[in-house]
Design a protein around this motif. Sequence first.
Motif: not given
Length: 311
Positions: A65-85, A94-99
């Motif tokens: 149900x997210x597919x019709x909304x062009x501004x939303x991206x869904x990725x297999x992605x593990x967030x490991x760090x956040x930096x406050x700017x 890292x991506x699901x491919x380890x990149x």
Amino acid sequence: MDFDVLIVGAGSAGLSAALTLGRCRRRVLLADGGAPRNAPSPAVHGFLTRDGVQPAKLLALGREQLAPYPTVEVHELKITKLHKLAHGFRAEGTTDQGHAWAGTANRVLLATGVDDVLPALPGFRELWGTGVLHCPYCHGYEVRDQPLAVYGRGKAAVGLALLLTNWSQDIVVVTDGPGHLTDYGRQRLRQHHIGLRQEPVARLVGGPGGTLRCIEFTDGSYLERTAVFLHAPQEQRSALAADLGALITSKGAVWVDKNAQTSIPGLYAAGDTTPGQQQALIAAAEGSKAAICLNEALTKEQVMQHKRTAC
């Protein structure tokens, strides 16, 4: 910024937030870091229009149900760090491919959830979600009028056992050693004909399909039960909030204000990550509420920037 909002976690809270923000035409990245907490459960219950759906199916429907909304991206992605700017955040992962991956967002919503810390005894992890259960509201109806056990000690075990009397009249509290029960607690158990076993537990013995057959004690005796309920300790699945210095409650939840914002400006949280009742439907509602608060905060910021530019 690459995105208006980065949502970390693609369970009920994260998907719901992404849907609401997509309808607000916000640029959203939904980072799916893996299977949700309820993955071992055969079904999600109490979710209006989806009662009894498999957890994976519910999430698949949400992603569809997210597919019709062009501004939303869904990725297999593990967030490991956040930096406050100075304005916004920089995220690494890292991506699901380890990149390696990095990106920026004006706001971040944490919907990473929690993990249950189960007793280190054979059977608890193996039967988790089928014969070992955590929530009567989610699973009580499926084991109604059957012999049940409550694993735990003290006031929490008594409270859970009393709550379960709505679903069964055959309940035994299993304390796995001294139960640390007050006289009043023991009296309440007796009044409601709830049994008490304080012998050390050796293991849980499973039956067909992940069901519970019995609880075996170290003295060789056993107690036949269909399911055992417990309030397991929990820990955050992600340390992102703590690493940024966000306020954590005494129970280990990420503190949020009435607008779902943590003590770190621009960092929001929803679902099981935050204090309160834990249920898929509640998490979805909290995700939607957080998204509304996020959109209104972003809109206010944009209006102020436009006003400054016009002046």
